[in-house]
Design an enzyme around this catalytic site. Structure first.
Site, PDB file in Angstrom:
ATOM      1  N   CYS A   6       6.561  -9.272  -0.119  1.00  0.00           N
ATOM      2  CA  CYS A   6       7.494  -9.310   0.765  1.00  0.00           C
ATOM      3  C   CYS A   6       8.215  -8.060   1.077  1.00  0.00           C
ATOM      4  O   CYS A   6       8.827  -7.270   0.383  1.00  0.00           O
ATOM      5  CB  CYS A   6       8.746 -10.290   0.047  1.00  0.00           C
ATOM      6  N   CYS A  62       4.473   8.502   2.464  1.00  0.00           N
ATOM      7  CA  CYS A  62       3.482   9.576   2.404  1.00  0.00           C
ATOM      8  C   CYS A  62       2.155   9.116   3.309  1.00  0.00           C
ATOM      9  O   CYS A  62       1.164  10.001   3.246  1.00  0.00           O
ATOM     10  CB  CYS A  62       2.916   9.555   1.023  1.00  0.00           C
TER      11      CYS A  62
END
Ligand SMILES: [Zn+2]
Length: 179
Positions: free
Chosen positions: A166, A86
């Site tokens: 991560c 997005c």
């Protein structure tokens, strides 16, 4: 500012196991379960049209890229990182940590109001000092996803009492700071 982070061997092994645990894990795109409604919503066909098969697997199915396969794991030029689903600005180079022995993309913090977390899966309980598993010490792998479109970006880990995001580099688009 590229720097190779110093982690102890214990933390390295633990996080390696957690990274592997993300492979093939089901996504926690939990709007149906929690009632949370993401601002950006697309049909499955729309997601497939805008993402490669690999990106679809990461963003929409919670998969984890192979280490050292994204564009962003090895260095840290100044700039911003945006959700591939997005375009929301989710991370910045300011908080990026280059950890070359691992090969994913690590950040100390996300941008404000950019990411959300959910339980990806329960992982085996921690072991107490007596070597016995503590059944009360429930632990879970925490997934990190975009707060605007719900796309899975990676996981949030605690390593040496630091919170580290991560992240799959292939879930992000990088924009360099304009000179
Ligand atoms: Zn997004």
């Amino acid at each position: 500012m590229a720097e190779d982070i110093k982690f102890g061997r214990r933390a390295f092994l633990g996080s390696a196991a957690m990274g592997a645990a993300g492979l093939g894990a089901a996504p926690a795109l939990a709007s149906a379960e929690t009632g949370y409604s993401y601002e950006v919503q697309r049909s499955d066909a729309e997601w497939r049209a805008m993402l490669t098969d690999e990106e679809y697997g990461i963003l929409r199915e919670g998969q984890t890229e192979q280490p050292r396969t994204s564009l962003y794991w090895a260095d840290n030029p100044d700039g911003t990182y945006h959700c591939k689903g997005c375009d929301l600005h989710v991370y910045s180079s300011e908080w990026k940590v280059v950890w070359k022995s691992k090969g994913w993309v690590f950040f100390r913090h996300s941008e404000g109001n950019a990411t959300m977390t959910a339980i990806d899966r329960v992982i085996p309980p921690a072991y107490g000092g007596n070597g016995m598993a503590n059944p009360n010490a429930q632990r879970a792998l925490i997934e990190t996803h975009c707060r605007r479109c719900g796309s899975h970006l990676g996981h949030t880990l605690m390593i040496n009492l630091m919170v580290i995001h991560c992240i799959n580099g292939k879930a992000l688009n990088f924009r360099p700071v304009e000179a």
